[in-house]
Design an enzyme around this catalytic site. Structure first.
Site, PDB file in Angstrom:
ATOM      1  N   CYS A  62       0.840  -1.187   0.000  1.00 27.73           N
ATOM      2  CA  CYS A  62       0.000   0.000   0.000  1.00 27.73           C
ATOM      3  C   CYS A  62       0.882   1.247   0.000  1.00 27.73           C
ATOM      4  O   CYS A  62       1.841   1.339   0.751  1.00 27.73           O
ATOM      5  CB  CYS A  62      -0.961   0.099   1.171  1.00 27.73           C
ATOM      6  N   ASN A  98      -2.197   1.954   5.630  1.00 30.68           N
ATOM      7  CA  ASN A  98      -1.312   0.872   5.192  1.00 30.68           C
ATOM      8  C   ASN A  98      -1.048   0.002   6.407  1.00 30.68           C
ATOM      9  O   ASN A  98      -0.767   0.522   7.477  1.00 30.68           O
ATOM     10  CB  ASN A  98       0.003   1.487   4.678  1.00 30.68           C
ATOM     11  N   GLY A  99      -1.177  -1.317   6.253  1.00 33.74           N
ATOM     12  CA  GLY A  99      -0.920  -2.218   7.380  1.00 33.74           C
ATOM     13  C   GLY A  99      -2.134  -3.086   7.658  1.00 33.74           C
ATOM     14  O   GLY A  99      -3.025  -3.212   6.806  1.00 33.74           O
ATOM     15  N   ARG A 124       3.983  -0.417  -4.692  1.00 33.59           N
ATOM     16  CA  ARG A 124       3.665  -0.902  -3.346  1.00 33.59           C
ATOM     17  C   ARG A 124       2.311  -1.615  -3.278  1.00 33.59           C
ATOM     18  O   ARG A 124       1.952  -2.186  -2.251  1.00 33.59           O
ATOM     19  CB  ARG A 124       3.638   0.272  -2.357  1.00 33.59           C
ATOM     20  N   GLU A 171      17.195 -18.207  -6.799  1.00 33.68           N
ATOM     21  CA  GLU A 171      16.820 -16.831  -7.161  1.00 33.68           C
ATOM     22  C   GLU A 171      16.395 -16.744  -8.637  1.00 33.68           C
ATOM     23  O   GLU A 171      15.449 -16.032  -8.976  1.00 33.68           O
ATOM     24  CB  GLU A 171      17.995 -15.884  -6.851  1.00 33.68           C
ATOM     25  N   TRP A 182      -2.796  -2.781  -1.705  1.00 34.61           N
ATOM     26  CA  TRP A 182      -2.544  -4.213  -1.823  1.00 34.61           C
ATOM     27  C   TRP A 182      -3.534  -4.846  -0.840  1.00 34.61           C
ATOM     28  O   TRP A 182      -3.408  -4.696   0.372  1.00 34.61           O
ATOM     29  CB  TRP A 182      -1.102  -4.539  -1.456  1.00 34.61           C
ATOM     30  N   GLU A 219       7.858 -15.071 -10.332  1.00 36.82           N
ATOM     31  CA  GLU A 219       7.240 -13.795  -9.983  1.00 36.82           C
ATOM     32  C   GLU A 219       6.676 -13.051 -11.177  1.00 36.82           C
ATOM     33  O   GLU A 219       5.599 -12.474 -11.090  1.00 36.82           O
ATOM     34  CB  GLU A 219       8.297 -12.860  -9.363  1.00 36.82           C
ATOM     35  N   HIS A 253      17.834 -37.460  -5.863  1.00 41.59           N
ATOM     36  CA  HIS A 253      17.082 -37.945  -4.705  1.00 41.59           C
ATOM     37  C   HIS A 253      15.577 -37.737  -4.866  1.00 41.59           C
ATOM     38  O   HIS A 253      14.839 -37.822  -3.889  1.00 41.59           O
ATOM     39  CB  HIS A 253      17.593 -37.276  -3.434  1.00 41.59           C
ATOM     40  N   LYS A 265       5.668  -4.494  -3.569  1.00 43.69           N
ATOM     41  CA  LYS A 265       6.988  -4.335  -2.975  1.00 43.69           C
ATOM     42  C   LYS A 265       6.803  -3.839  -1.545  1.00 43.69           C
ATOM     43  O   LYS A 265       5.796  -3.236  -1.231  1.00 43.69           O
ATOM     44  CB  LYS A 265       7.761  -3.298  -3.787  1.00 43.69           C
ATOM     45  N   LYS A 305      12.696 -15.386  -9.751  1.00 45.71           N
ATOM     46  CA  LYS A 305      12.455 -14.300 -10.714  1.00 45.71           C
ATOM     47  C   LYS A 305      11.439 -14.743 -11.756  1.00 45.71           C
ATOM     48  O   LYS A 305      10.526 -14.009 -12.114  1.00 45.71           O
ATOM     49  CB  LYS A 305      13.758 -13.875 -11.413  1.00 45.71           C
TER      50      LYS A 305
HETATM   51  C1  F6R Z   1      11.583 -10.851  -4.975  1.00 43.10           C
HETATM   52  C2  F6R Z   1      11.326  -9.833  -3.994  1.00 43.10           C
HETATM   53  C3  F6R Z   1      10.908 -10.268  -2.630  1.00 43.10           C
HETATM   54  C4  F6R Z   1      11.709  -9.456  -1.586  1.00 43.10           C
HETATM   55  C5  F6R Z   1      11.234  -9.799  -0.170  1.00 43.10           C
HETATM   56  C6  F6R Z   1      12.040  -9.049   0.872  1.00 43.10           C
HETATM   57  O1  F6R Z   1      11.933 -10.311  -6.207  1.00 43.10           O
HETATM   58  O2  F6R Z   1      11.436  -8.676  -4.258  1.00 43.10           O
HETATM   59  O3  F6R Z   1      11.087 -11.630  -2.448  1.00 43.10           O
HETATM   60  O4  F6R Z   1      13.057  -9.758  -1.739  1.00 43.10           O
HETATM   61  O5  F6R Z   1       9.891  -9.446  -0.034  1.00 43.10           O
HETATM   62  O6  F6R Z   1      11.945  -7.679   0.689  1.00 43.10           O
HETATM   63  P1  F6R Z   1      12.939  -6.697   1.403  1.00 43.10           P
HETATM   64  O7  F6R Z   1      14.298  -6.927   0.842  1.00 43.10           O
HETATM   65  O8  F6R Z   1      12.423  -5.335   1.086  1.00 43.10           O
HETATM   66  O9  F6R Z   1      12.887  -7.010   2.873  1.00 43.10           O
END
Ligand code: F6R
Length: 614
Positions: free
Chosen positions: A2, A101-102, A27, A484, A75, A491, A507, A609, A488
């Site tokens: 948010c 937000n929250g 966000r 990772e 969000w 996501e 395994h 994010k 990617k």
């Molecule tokens: C993946 C991604 C998330 C963040 C995770 C932690 O591309 O962006 O997995 O890495 O939510 O976020 P931060 O680093 O902001 O604590």
């Protein structure tokens, strides 16, 4: 999670608020809304879906001119992403509008209490409870700031609240607990927001609010107080990046731009770390050397991509310091009763510095008297503020939801921490540390060379648009890179993707291999023969079962040629540093494939994010 913005000043508030929401849309993008105070009444517009839906609505039905407004990009947590659940929420008496937000954890009992008094709710959100309470309290207390204080003292959970009152023209009140809030200080105008990106266009002077603080802003002033009504202290700071960093600069996606920014971001993170005597200095670490010498266990705690950065770091930190290092998913940490003593060093990694799971892990660690060092990209965020020390990554704003430069700079910051601990504990000689730092300083050039040859990866994505599943394999530091790379892809491309330790496949997961299944394999540098040869054997095992092998191997490694259907070359670097070059083609592949599949790369579905809820 948010994005919140508020504005008071001489400009048209609607435009400032909508522009702010655009910069914070990463966000959350389930809905967006604005509320303005005009001629003593509230004017609101809110729409489900991305901000452009709200913009279309505003273009068709413009709101009145106003110099005071708030906005929100959501969000969804409580209640689906609908127009009615979109913020701002307005109190039943029509006097206040509020964005949040929250998560308000005690919203159900508060709502039941309000309903028993006859208050009718329009939405399913937890937020509306705060709006309704604020409407009642402002009638009781007279001023919005006192009403906000009364409301905050009834709420449990995490919240940033921003509100306007029709009876208080030219005034906005905001409050925060466990969720971000910054004030932007302009010349005759003020902003409040979740993130400085919302107002970077107008001012680079900001004030960070502390835990459980309220701020009342007018165009000329801001006044900070606690939830108890005591005057509060706050920390002004200057933002060291500008509007251009928060814009795409000619790229189609922020993510693509951020992938290309990695050499510079890594160089910036390494900048100025040696003193005149060639000693590694981490100015931000204000933990006494004696305390660091006593450290007998390191626990890295983080989420998602930052967790994978921690997994990479474990190999380097244990190798250099000979101190056992665990890496733990933050949301699991405090629930397993981890063994922590005052000699445990907890390292948290967070790009945003606001991730609720990581923050709660920090609080738990500090309650157990461990020292906490945060690795963070966001100046003044809650996580560095609540830690004993911080190493800032200097990646600049990361706006694409899928983290890229956040990851590589986190890895580099972990290396710096590992070498610093080795220096303090004397587990490495000074010249060894300097040699490793010199190698690290070459990394930006090596990363750039990967980017210079990235067209091959782009073409590969074009060949793979019909694939439904892709696997990633690695050993040693290549293993977290496989994880990772798979994350990617999940996501932003919404494909089934999994990363495995290359040796683990036999395994069980090898049963997944079928004709034509793409398997990316990160091959370690040849120097570590056993490791290298074992991975070459693993490539042969999957290829023998029909896999289409995409092999990432260093220049000059010809042993892999015969086993690679597609070969992506990496520059030669020491094994521990290979993640910094190996991750780039995997990030780019995901970005390119998602683009070709027609997905919104910067705002993938269901994600946001800065995850400020647990
Ligand atoms: C993946 C991604 C998330 C963040 C995770 C932690 O591309 O962006 O997995 O890495 O939510 O976020 P931060 O680093 O902001 O604590």
């Amino acid at each position: 999670m948010c994005g919140i913005v508020g504005y008071v000043g001489p400009r048209q508030a609607e435009q400032v608020v909508v522009d702010g929401l655009r910069r914070m849309e990463y966000r959350g993008y389930d809905s967006a809304g604005v509320a303005l105070v005009a001629d003593g009444t509230l004017a609101t517009a809110k729409k489900a879906g991305k901000l452009k839906n709200l913009e279309t609505e505003l273009a068709q039905s413009p709101l009145p001119a106003s110099r005071q407004g708030i906005g929100h990009t959501r969000w969804a947590t409580h209640g689906g992403p609908t127009d009615t659940n979109a913020h701002p929420h307005v109190s039943a008496n029509g006097r206040v509008a509020l964005v949040h937000n929250g998560i308000i954890e005690n919203y159900a009992s508060l709502r039941a209490g309000l309903e028993a008094q006859g208050v009718e709710f329009a939405s399913q959100t937890d937020t509306e409870v705060a709006a309704q309470l604020l409407g009642q309290e402002v009638t009781r207390h007279g001023t919005l700031v006192d009403a906000m204080r009364a409301v905050c003292n009834q709420l449990e959970g995490a919240f940033t609240l921003v509100a306007v009152d029709t009876a208080a023209p030219g005034r906005i009140v905001a409050a925060r607990r466990n969720s971000p809030l910054v004030v932007g200080v302009g010349d005759g105008e003020m902003f409040v927001a979740s993130d400085v990106a919302a107002f970077i266009e107008y001012t680079r002077d900001a004030v960070e609010l502390g835990q459980d603080q309220i701020v009342e802003v007018t165009p000329e002033s801001y006044e900070v107080s606690s939830f108890d009504g005591e005057p509060g202290t706050s920390k002004p700071y200057h933002i060291d990046w500008d509007l251009s960093a928060a814009e795409k600069g000619g790229y189609d996606w922020f993510m693509r731009k951020e992938i290309f920014e990695q050499p510079q971001a890594v160089a910036d993170t390494l900048l100025g770390r040696l003193d005149h005597d060639g000693q590694l200095v981490l100015d931000e670490i204000r933990i006494a050397a004696a305390d660091l010498r006593r450290v007998d266990k390191i626990v890295i705690v983080a989420c998602g991509t930052a967790f994978y950065a921690g997994l990479v770091a474990k190999y380097a930190i244990e190798h250099w310091t000979r101190v056992p290092c665990e890496v733990e998913i933050a949301s699991e940490f405090r629930y397993r009763d981890p063994i922590i003593t005052p000699n445990t060093l907890v390292v948290t990694i967070s790009q945003s510095g606001e991730t609720a799971d990581t923050l709660m892990a920090i609080r738990h660690a500090r309650e157990q008297h461990a020292k906490v060092i945060a690795i963070c990209n966001t100046n003044g965020a809650t996580i560095p503020r609540e830690s004993d020390a911080v190493i800032y990554t200097h990646a600049g704003p990361e706006i694409g939801v899928a983290s890229t430069k956040g990851f590589t700079t986190q890895v580099v910051a972990c290396y710096l921490l590992g070498l610093y601990l080795a220096q303090v504990k004397g587990t490495k000689f000074g010249d060894e540390i300097r040699d490793l730092l010199a190698e690290l300083e070459h990394l930006p050039t090596k990363m750039q060379s990967v980017l210079d040859g990235i067209d091959q990866t782009a073409k590969l994505a074009g060949d793979f648009v019909d694939k439904k599943s892709i696997l990633f394999l690695g050993r040693h530091v290549g293993y977290p890179i496989a994880l990772e790379g798979a994350l990617k892809l999940k996501e932003i491309s919404y494909l089934h993707a999994e990363g495995f330790p290359a040796g683990e496949l036999k395994h069980g997961p090898i049963a997944l291999i079928e004709e034509g299944l793409p398997v990316f394999v990160v091959v370690p540098p040849q120097g570590r023969d056993q490791l290298h040869d074992k991975v070459v054997s693993n490539i042969q095992e999957v290829r023998a079962r029909g896999a289409l092998t995409v092999v990432l191997a260093e220049d000059g490694d010809n042993e892999v040629d015969a086993h690679a259907d597609i070969l992506l070359r990496l520059p030669r670097v020491p094994t521990l540093f290979q993640p910094l070059v190996a991750i780039i083609p995997l990030q780019y592949f995901a970005c390119e494939l998602a683009t070709l599949l027609g997905h919104d790369v910067d705002q993938p579905r269901n994600l946001a994010k800065s995850v400020t809820v647990e």
